[in-house]
Design an enzyme around this catalytic site. Structure first.
Site, PDB file in Angstrom:
ATOM      1  N   LYS A   1     -34.652 -15.593 -13.016  1.00 21.89           N
ATOM      2  CA  LYS A   1     -35.084 -15.892 -12.078  1.00 21.89           C
ATOM      3  C   LYS A   1     -35.354 -14.675 -11.126  1.00 21.89           C
ATOM      4  CE  LYS A   1     -35.217 -17.890  -7.224  1.00 21.89           C
ATOM      5  NZ  LYS A   1     -35.835 -16.322  -7.473  1.00 21.89           N
TER       6      LYS A   1
ATOM      7  N   GLU B   1     -22.335  -9.535  -8.401  1.00 20.31           N
ATOM      8  CA  GLU B   1     -22.704  -8.256  -6.598  1.00 20.31           C
ATOM      9  C   GLU B   1     -23.369  -8.551  -5.582  1.00 20.31           C
ATOM     10  OE1 GLU B   1     -21.801  -5.668  -8.518  1.00 20.31           O
ATOM     11  OE2 GLU B   1     -21.286  -6.528 -10.001  1.00 20.31           O
TER      12      GLU B   1
ATOM     13  N   CYS C   1     -27.929  -1.535  -2.119  1.00 14.87           N
ATOM     14  CA  CYS C   1     -26.625  -2.293  -2.599  1.00 14.87           C
ATOM     15  C   CYS C   1     -25.585  -1.046  -2.032  1.00 14.87           C
ATOM     16  CB  CYS C   1     -25.986  -2.909  -2.872  1.00 14.87           C
ATOM     17  SG  CYS C   1     -25.962  -2.653  -5.169  1.00 14.87           S
TER      18      CYS C   1
ATOM     19  N   GLU D   1     -24.733  -5.628   7.211  1.00 16.46           N
ATOM     20  CA  GLU D   1     -25.318  -5.139   6.466  1.00 16.46           C
ATOM     21  C   GLU D   1     -26.872  -4.886   6.993  1.00 16.46           C
ATOM     22  OE1 GLU D   1     -26.424  -6.657   2.683  1.00 16.46           O
ATOM     23  OE2 GLU D   1     -25.953  -4.684   1.789  1.00 16.46           O
TER      24      GLU D   1
HETATM   25  P1  NAD Z   1     -31.259 -13.049  -1.142  1.00 17.04           P
HETATM   26  O1  NAD Z   1     -29.490 -12.548  -1.173  1.00 17.04           O
HETATM   27  O2  NAD Z   1     -31.560 -13.116   0.018  1.00 17.04           O
HETATM   28  O3  NAD Z   1     -31.798 -13.469  -2.967  1.00 17.04           O
HETATM   29  C1  NAD Z   1     -31.203 -13.201  -3.621  1.00 17.04           C
HETATM   30  C2  NAD Z   1     -32.363 -13.808  -4.508  1.00 17.04           C
HETATM   31  O4  NAD Z   1     -31.494 -15.015  -4.600  1.00 17.04           O
HETATM   32  C3  NAD Z   1     -33.355 -14.108  -4.075  1.00 17.04           C
HETATM   33  O5  NAD Z   1     -33.457 -14.193  -6.218  1.00 17.04           O
HETATM   34  C4  NAD Z   1     -33.389 -15.649  -3.779  1.00 17.04           C
HETATM   35  O6  NAD Z   1     -34.532 -15.773  -3.676  1.00 17.04           O
HETATM   36  C5  NAD Z   1     -32.143 -16.208  -4.656  1.00 17.04           C
HETATM   37  N1  NAD Z   1     -31.692 -17.467  -4.215  1.00 17.04           N
HETATM   38  C6  NAD Z   1     -31.566 -17.529  -2.226  1.00 17.04           C
HETATM   39  N2  NAD Z   1     -31.657 -19.027  -2.224  1.00 17.04           N
HETATM   40  C7  NAD Z   1     -30.528 -19.460  -2.910  1.00 17.04           C
HETATM   41  C8  NAD Z   1     -30.133 -20.659  -4.123  1.00 17.04           C
HETATM   42  N3  NAD Z   1     -29.783 -21.470  -2.564  1.00 17.04           N
HETATM   43  N4  NAD Z   1     -29.422 -20.562  -4.922  1.00 17.04           N
HETATM   44  C9  NAD Z   1     -29.591 -20.356  -5.743  1.00 17.04           C
HETATM   45  N5  NAD Z   1     -30.345 -18.486  -5.914  1.00 17.04           N
HETATM   46  C10 NAD Z   1     -31.029 -18.187  -5.170  1.00 17.04           C
HETATM   47  O7  NAD Z   1     -30.788 -11.128  -1.608  1.00 17.04           O
HETATM   48  P2  NAD Z   1     -31.681  -9.967  -1.296  1.00 17.04           P
HETATM   49  O8  NAD Z   1     -32.298 -10.229   0.393  1.00 17.04           O
HETATM   50  O9  NAD Z   1     -33.425 -10.351  -2.320  1.00 17.04           O
HETATM   51  O10 NAD Z   1     -31.190  -9.054  -1.588  1.00 17.04           O
HETATM   52  C11 NAD Z   1     -30.594  -8.175  -0.729  1.00 17.04           C
HETATM   53  C12 NAD Z   1     -28.988  -8.305  -0.776  1.00 17.04           C
HETATM   54  O11 NAD Z   1     -28.642  -7.794  -2.389  1.00 17.04           O
HETATM   55  C13 NAD Z   1     -28.532  -7.601   0.177  1.00 17.04           C
HETATM   56  O12 NAD Z   1     -27.834  -7.935   1.071  1.00 17.04           O
HETATM   57  C14 NAD Z   1     -27.545  -6.138  -1.455  1.00 17.04           C
HETATM   58  O13 NAD Z   1     -26.813  -5.553  -0.962  1.00 17.04           O
HETATM   59  C15 NAD Z   1     -27.789  -6.958  -2.333  1.00 17.04           C
HETATM   60  N6  NAD Z   1     -27.667  -5.978  -3.359  1.00 17.04           N
HETATM   61  C16 NAD Z   1     -25.793  -5.985  -3.830  1.00 17.04           C
HETATM   62  C17 NAD Z   1     -26.451  -4.724  -5.325  1.00 17.04           C
HETATM   63  C18 NAD Z   1     -25.187  -4.994  -5.845  1.00 17.04           C
HETATM   64  O14 NAD Z   1     -25.427  -4.578  -6.986  1.00 17.04           O
HETATM   65  N7  NAD Z   1     -23.996  -4.983  -5.796  1.00 17.04           N
HETATM   66  C19 NAD Z   1     -27.942  -4.197  -5.309  1.00 17.04           C
HETATM   67  C20 NAD Z   1     -28.973  -5.211  -5.017  1.00 17.04           C
HETATM   68  C21 NAD Z   1     -28.734  -5.592  -3.698  1.00 17.04           C
END
Ligand code: NAD
Length: 491
Positions: free
Chosen positions: A175, A250, A284, A383
């Site tokens: 996704k 992650e 991240c 963050e």
């Molecule tokens: P997010 O958590 O809002 O979304 C991530 C994904 O989850 C999206 O595809 C979203 O559509 C999906 N999602 C949302 N609600 C859901 C649900 N109820 N069930 C299943 N899937 C759902 O994150 P974001 O705002 O897109 O990205 C930023 C975050 O990602 C930051 O906190 C960042 O630190 C983190 N991040 C972590 C890493 C790592 O490797 N540790 C890398 C990059 C980003």
């Protein structure tokens, strides 16, 4: 001119979707493409396709080496199409072209790395404690994988999931985030071209609730690999309570960069700039908390302010640009809110602190440095996922360790010192999944990655990640020709 349309990819078919949404170009704030919004029914079809493909001889009958060859081919195709992919990622997320081009080089490398590991997933013979028995372990693909990624670095964060999953013989429904999905939907064409059998890789996009929830709670999903924020991760864990899928998370970070007075200041300054202003801080592992030993505190801030003011902000497609826009309106509003709360609570603005005016609009925010007397302010606690550096002084090593670990996160950390012994002491005591010494933001498929605390569960990258996509089957073989004796006694 009609906007270009990107299709989803389900069971080898490109589908424009019954429901769609417009993707916004972050550097102009205008819609530029139409994306397919997967419905719960689309997601269900994709998972069922992946489940059928799992046991289909076209995939299950391939040798591990043949799976590896497919992954190598995919890596080669990513490298061949790197320019298109980089341009799309830059267009859809605002991340500068210099960064997306370099990152796509890594994406190709990850597929090749896991291609090379596909035929090195080995079982084990056990020296079982019974003279008339042999026992061995087989490692089998865990099943259908639901891979969910956030908007930043979608190609990269998918490669660290698809690479080991496909090497292990799993099938995948990926996704893409609803923000900036274009590069992953384009990547589907390369999966198709590489020759993976139908249904082995399915790529959809859509909103978290409708699409992500249906996917991660689906009864035919055995494994969830998620990257995103901690609050979504809690939803994911509630979703997987339904299917008990093995789950890795992650998540975010509030990573400290600790600079001692004996450090090479030129090098430390550049590493701090790379850690927080590269990708406009939307990483991240952003080194968002700078801990500086008191004697060099003002000097280092002075250097950083000079560097921050000189950063070239502008069109992310221009190779001379060093900082592009943030990815979404939501993101810039969040940063404005945290910066305002931090200033009200006593943080001192050293530079930046507002939107960067660009003629054509766009979510541009100035590189920002805030000096903080302690770690209680919002910009140190939360963050931001943006170009905002909080600087906090420390007195000695003990104080540095206490401040570095004073966070619920634990993704990454940097230590700058010329003392080898001190570096080793810091490595032992810092609570983080990755510690970089005298460098920052280095990455390789060979080295595992993941966090402590609210930064996540499990590790991605490296050889062991592949085991997270397998299950162990224990096999017992009786070697005696004698009849089985007493049936009422456990053997
Ligand atoms: P997010 O958590 O809002 O979304 C991530 C994904 O989850 C999206 O595809 C979203 O559509 C999906 N999602 C949302 N609600 C859901 C649900 N109820 N069930 C299943 N899937 C759902 O994150 P974001 O705002 O897109 O990205 C930023 C975050 O990602 C930051 O906190 C960042 O630190 C983190 N991040 C972590 C890493 C790592 O490797 N540790 C890398 C990059 C980003």
């Amino acid at each position: 001119m009609p906007l270009p349309r990107f299709p989803a990819y389900i069971e080898g078919v490109f589908e424009e979707g019954s429901s769609t949404f417009e993707s916004i170009d972050p550097s102009t704030e205008r819609p530029w493409a139409v994306m397919p919004a997967a419905t719960a029914d689309d997601v269900d079809r994709a998972v069922r396709a992946a489940h059928r493909a799992l046991n289909d001889p076209a995939w299950a009958g391939l040798t591990a080496s043949a799976r590896g060859a497919l992954l190598h081919r995919l890596g080669d195709l990513v490298a061949e199409h790197s320019e298109t992919l980089a341009q799309l990622e830059t267009r859809d997320t605002g991340k500068i072209i210099r960064e997306t081009s370099a990152q796509i080089g890594y994406v190709a490398q990850y597929y090749r790395y896991y291609g090379g590991l596909a035929d090195k997933i080995e079982g084990r013979c056990l020296p079982v404690d019974k003279p008339d028995m042999d026992a061995f372990l087989r490692r089998e693909p865990i099943g259908v994988v639901a891979a969910v990624v956030p908007w930043n670095s979608q190609l990269f964060l998918s490669a660290v999931k698809l690479g080991p999953a496909l090497a292990a013989g799993c099938t995948v429904v990926l996704k893409a985030s609803e923000d900036g999905p274009a590069p992953l939907l384009e990547f589907a064409r390369l999966v198709d071209k590489a020759g993976f059998p139908k249904g082995v890789v399915n790529i959809v996009t859509g909103h978290g609730e409708a699409c992500g929830q249906t996917l991660t709670a689906h009864p035919l999903v055995s494994r969830v690999a998620f990257t995103g924020g901690p609050s979504t991760a809690r939803h994911i864990l509630r979703n997987t309570a339904a299917n008990l899928a093995h789950t890795t998370l992650e998540l975010g970070g509030k990573s400290p960069v600790v600079v001692f007075a004996d450090a090479d200041l030129d090098s430390a300054t550049n590493a701090v700039v790379a850690g927080i202003f590269a990708a406009s801080g939307q990483s991240c592992v952003a080194g968002s908390r700078l801990l500086v030993e008191r004697p060099i505190h003002d000097r280092l801030i002075g250097r950083l302010v000079d560097k921050a003011k000189a950063i070239r902000i502008g069109d992310p497609q221009n190779r001379a640009t060093e900082m592009g826009p943030l990815a979404t309106a939501r993101q810039i509003a969040h940063i404005e809110d945290v910066v305002a709360r931090s200033l009200n609570a006593g943080a001192r603005l050293m530079t930046g602190g507002q939107r960067h005016g660009a003629a054509g609009g766009g979510f541009f925010y100035e590189p920002t440095i805030l000096a903080c007397a302690d770690q209680s302010v919002a910009c140190v606690q939360e963050e931001l996922f943006g170009p905002v550096l909080s600087v906090i002084p420390f007195d000695d090593e003990e104080d540095a360790v206490a401040k570095a670990n004073d966070t619920a996160f634990g993704l990454a950390a940097g230590v700058f010192t010329s003392s080898l012994t001190r570096a080793h002491r810091m490595i032992r005591r810092i609570r983080a999944g990755v510690v970089w010494v005298n460098t920052y933001r280095a990455v390789s498929p060979i080295v595992p990655f993941g966090g402590y605390g609210l930064s996540g569960l499990g590790r991605e990258g490296g050889q062991d990640a592949i085991l997270e996509y397998t299950r162990v089957k224990a096999v017992w073989i009786r070697t005696s020709d004698e009849p089985i004796a007493d049936p009422f006694v456990m053997r």
